[in-house]
Structure formats: C-alpha cells, structure tokens
Write an enzyme that holds these catalytic residues in place. Sequence first.
Site, PDB file in Angstrom:
ATOM      1  N   LYS A   1      27.523  36.129  45.100  1.00  0.00           N
ATOM      2  CA  LYS A   1      26.947  37.393  45.844  1.00  0.00           C
ATOM      3  C   LYS A   1      25.838  37.338  46.764  1.00  0.00           C
ATOM      4  O   LYS A   1      25.464  38.198  47.380  1.00  0.00           O
ATOM      5  CB  LYS A   1      26.853  38.393  44.815  1.00  0.00           C
ATOM      6  CG  LYS A   1      27.829  38.901  43.809  1.00  0.00           C
ATOM      7  CD  LYS A   1      27.946  40.259  43.356  1.00  0.00           C
ATOM      8  CE  LYS A   1      29.000  40.299  42.127  1.00  0.00           C
ATOM      9  NZ  LYS A   1      30.159  41.057  42.519  1.00  0.00           N
TER      10      LYS A   1
ATOM     11  N   HIS B   1      28.519  47.487  35.038  1.00  0.00           N
ATOM     12  CA  HIS B   1      29.443  46.781  35.273  1.00  0.00           C
ATOM     13  C   HIS B   1      30.098  46.328  34.088  1.00  0.00           C
ATOM     14  O   HIS B   1      29.467  45.980  32.989  1.00  0.00           O
ATOM     15  CB  HIS B   1      29.215  45.425  36.122  1.00  0.00           C
ATOM     16  CG  HIS B   1      30.294  44.751  36.539  1.00  0.00           C
ATOM     17  ND1 HIS B   1      31.025  43.895  35.976  1.00  0.00           N
ATOM     18  CD2 HIS B   1      31.023  44.500  37.647  1.00  0.00           C
ATOM     19  CE1 HIS B   1      31.901  43.163  36.416  1.00  0.00           C
ATOM     20  NE2 HIS B   1      31.953  43.673  37.803  1.00  0.00           N
TER      21      HIS B   1
ATOM     22  N   ASP C   1      20.781  42.690  34.471  1.00  0.00           N
ATOM     23  CA  ASP C   1      22.148  42.207  35.247  1.00  0.00           C
ATOM     24  C   ASP C   1      21.509  42.270  36.735  1.00  0.00           C
ATOM     25  O   ASP C   1      21.632  43.460  37.294  1.00  0.00           O
ATOM     26  CB  ASP C   1      23.109  42.924  35.120  1.00  0.00           C
ATOM     27  CG  ASP C   1      24.460  42.777  35.879  1.00  0.00           C
ATOM     28  OD1 ASP C   1      24.267  41.844  36.865  1.00  0.00           O
ATOM     29  OD2 ASP C   1      25.434  43.351  35.749  1.00  0.00           O
TER      30      ASP C   1
ATOM     31  N   GLN D   1      23.866  42.412  41.676  1.00  0.00           N
ATOM     32  CA  GLN D   1      23.743  43.032  42.958  1.00  0.00           C
ATOM     33  C   GLN D   1      22.308  42.944  43.455  1.00  0.00           C
ATOM     34  O   GLN D   1      22.069  43.295  44.658  1.00  0.00           O
ATOM     35  CB  GLN D   1      24.110  44.505  42.887  1.00  0.00           C
ATOM     36  CG  GLN D   1      25.539  44.677  42.331  1.00  0.00           C
ATOM     37  CD  GLN D   1      26.551  44.259  43.390  1.00  0.00           C
ATOM     38  OE1 GLN D   1      26.263  44.274  44.621  1.00  0.00           O
ATOM     39  NE2 GLN D   1      27.783  43.777  43.093  1.00  0.00           N
TER      40      GLN D   1
ATOM     41  N   CYS E   1      35.114  47.840  38.331  1.00  0.00           N
ATOM     42  CA  CYS E   1      34.870  47.357  36.916  1.00  0.00           C
ATOM     43  C   CYS E   1      33.667  48.169  36.510  1.00  0.00           C
ATOM     44  O   CYS E   1      32.761  47.621  35.886  1.00  0.00           O
ATOM     45  CB  CYS E   1      34.485  46.151  37.112  1.00  0.00           C
ATOM     46  SG  CYS E   1      35.343  44.871  37.774  1.00  0.00           S
TER      47      CYS E   1
END
Length: 407
Positions: free
Chosen positions: A227, A124, A201, A204, A365
């Site tokens: 999220k 991302h 990261d 998700q 993104c």
Amino acid sequence: KRKFDIKEVRSDFPILNEKVHNQSLIYLDNGATSQKPQTVIDAIDNYYQHFNSNVHRGAHALSDKATELFENARVKVQNFIRANSREEIIWTRGTTESINLVAQTWGRENIGAGDEIIVTTLEHHSNIVPWQILCESVGARLLPVNIKTNGELDYEHFTQLLSAKTKLVAVGHISNALGVINPVEDMIKAAHQVGAKVLIDGAQAAPHLVIDVQQLDCDFYAFSGHKMFAPTGIGVLYGKRDLLDAMPPWHGGGEMIEKVSFSGTTFNKLPYKFEAGTPNIEGSIAMAAAIDYLEQFDRDGMTEYEMDLINYATEKAQSIPEMKIIGSDCNKTSVLSFIIEGCHSQDVGMILDQQGIAVRTGHHCAMPLMDALDLKGTIRASFSFYNTKQEVDKLFEALEKAKQFLM
Ligand code: PMP
C-alpha cells in the site's frame, strides 16, 4: 529534496501509461494497493540480477551482500517510522500477518478469560478476525467502539468501554473504507491509563502520513509494503522491545533458533525470533527503495497535494444531489467513499471500469462498518499523489454517464 512535479512523478510509474478497455488507465484504487515507481521495480530486478542469495548464512560473498541489503532495509524501515531500534522491526508478509502474530503470541500470553479487547466499528476484517479467534480460544470478550452517523468514531463510547478489564485496544490509524483518520494519539494515552496495550493498524496510514511510533507511544504498529509503493508479500510489525522480548515465538523453523536439539531448542534474539524460514528478501529491499522514493520529496507537500485532490473531488460530489459521501465532514485522507442513490455500487463500478477507471465497490473488508451505516457497500475512489484533477474530472464525467444509464 526533489521538487514535486506531477508530470515527472507520473512518469516514474510506468503502469500509469497502460490502456484498459482501450482507454487510458485512471487508477483510483490506491486503498487496495498502490502502484510501483520504476525505482522499486528496478530494485527487484537488480537484486535478482546481481545479489540473489540466501541471507544470514555467512557462507559466501553473495550471501553477505544479500544480508547487508536486507538488514539495511530493516534500518530504513526503522528510521521511516522513527523506531528506537532495528530489533523492533519484524518483517512479515503484511498487515494481516503482523496482527495475527501479535494475537497468537502476545495475545495468548497476556489475554485470558474475562479480559476485554477493544476494536472499532471502522476496522478492516484483518483487525477484527484475529482477535475474534483469540477471544474464542481464551474466553475473552471483543468490544467494538460505535461510530457516529457521519462515520466518525464515537470517542465518548470508547472511553466508556475502557476499564481495568481492557487488555488491548486494536485500532486502525486510518479507515480503509472511508479514509477517516482516528484520534489514535488520544486513544493510546487513554488506553495506557487503564494499563492496556495498543496495536495500531497502519495499513492505510503508511502511504499518507509521516509515522512516528515513539511519539505515538503505541505498543505495536502494523503495515503492508504494497500500500506504500512497495511489492506485495512484504510488511512490518513494529513492537516495543520489552514486549517483543517477552513474547514467545510464533512460527518455528530455520533462522528463528539459536540452538536446536531433541532435548530442547533455544530461540534466536530479536528480530529473528519472529522470522522463521527464508524471508522475502527482494520484498524488503524493494520496500527500502519505496521509502527512498517517498523520502526524496517533502512529504507534507505530498499530503497537501492529495488533500487538494480530495477537496476538489468532494466539492464536485456535493453538487450532485443523488451522491452521498460517507465521512465527508471528518478528519480524513484522500478517499471519496460514496453511494449514488438509486444505483447499485457494483453497477457503477462496472461502468467506470469500461471507461478505464479503477475504483473499488462493495464492503471493503469492513462488513461491520457497512452494517452500522446500514449500507450494502460504497463506491470508493482512493487517490494517491500521482493522481490529478483531470482524472477527478474524468471520474465525474464517467459517473454522470453511469447515472444516466442506471437511473
Ligand atoms: N487494515 C487495513 C486498514 C487495510 O486497508 C488492509 C488492506 N486493505 C489491511 C488491514 C490488510 O492488509 P494486507 O491485506 O496487506 O495484509
């Protein structure tokens, strides 16, 4: 544990009863943000009705109560990602801010001219641009790991890029654009062997996987509340304590100091050193409610349910000749990212929207990923545990209509 009953679960999310363009909402944009259960909405409401007060002031009963709820939420997050101590949990506005924090503090102290940072083509933008800014200012190099044509990370290329110059590997746990799960355990081990630190990261991953930062042995882990069924504006940076301790603060202001005078300022201890200003108190408390919501179920069972949905959707997609799924044969989560040959993704998205179906179209993104795949964008249906096979059926009926209209 509470039994996972899809009807009951859906009734926990009031927004799922909404109508869009006079049609029942079918929300398949969970990769962008998740919907909130009533318990999360109630936690915000309850806080403002009964406890609203500033934290850490110790001035009066209400402030003490707000502080207690806020700090309990931190411990809830600590346990949620199996961190070793509460001091390792820093509240931020979200993944983006967490990554920028590491880039601007740890990065500026530890990365210099000629050093290398490895990211992947799947990232991302928020796990690319902060490192580009850092590299530009300190004279370091940013190296992207290639992907294979199926959208999977090219692990061999990753090992080729690793060297004594590598100071950091910053990699997404799960790709937001494709849902592909990266082999982060192996990457962390390999990076540590060359003496590099690793930032994951987890934006998700937090809604889909059980996360254990100690087992992963990552150095930093970043994720966003919104999220994972909590509100926007709240997120987390996990960091190993010795690293956080050695890092300089980032934002200066109230809360992050121990003592201020014009001859010099001493900074507060962890985690407050990185939490300047009045924090997002209700966000933290609502994040704890979101974790409670998730943890009342058997999480493996929820993952199974989501995988059942994505497998069902993938099978349907494979029977449509014009539909090309990106990343279908990879280890992945409940994301169907696809194109329909001969149709613009945006046009398909608009036709779906008119039928009450929310998906995301475009580059997600992740422009370098789209470039590598030689695509302008994809249509992304990202499923959560509150979606159903009936909704998948409706998606495909709507796609059929879109095809007829556009082709
Ligand atoms: N990384 C990934 C993989 C994401 O999916 C997102 C959100 N789309 C982000 C980072 C940024 O998260 P936020 O906008 O909540 O800071």
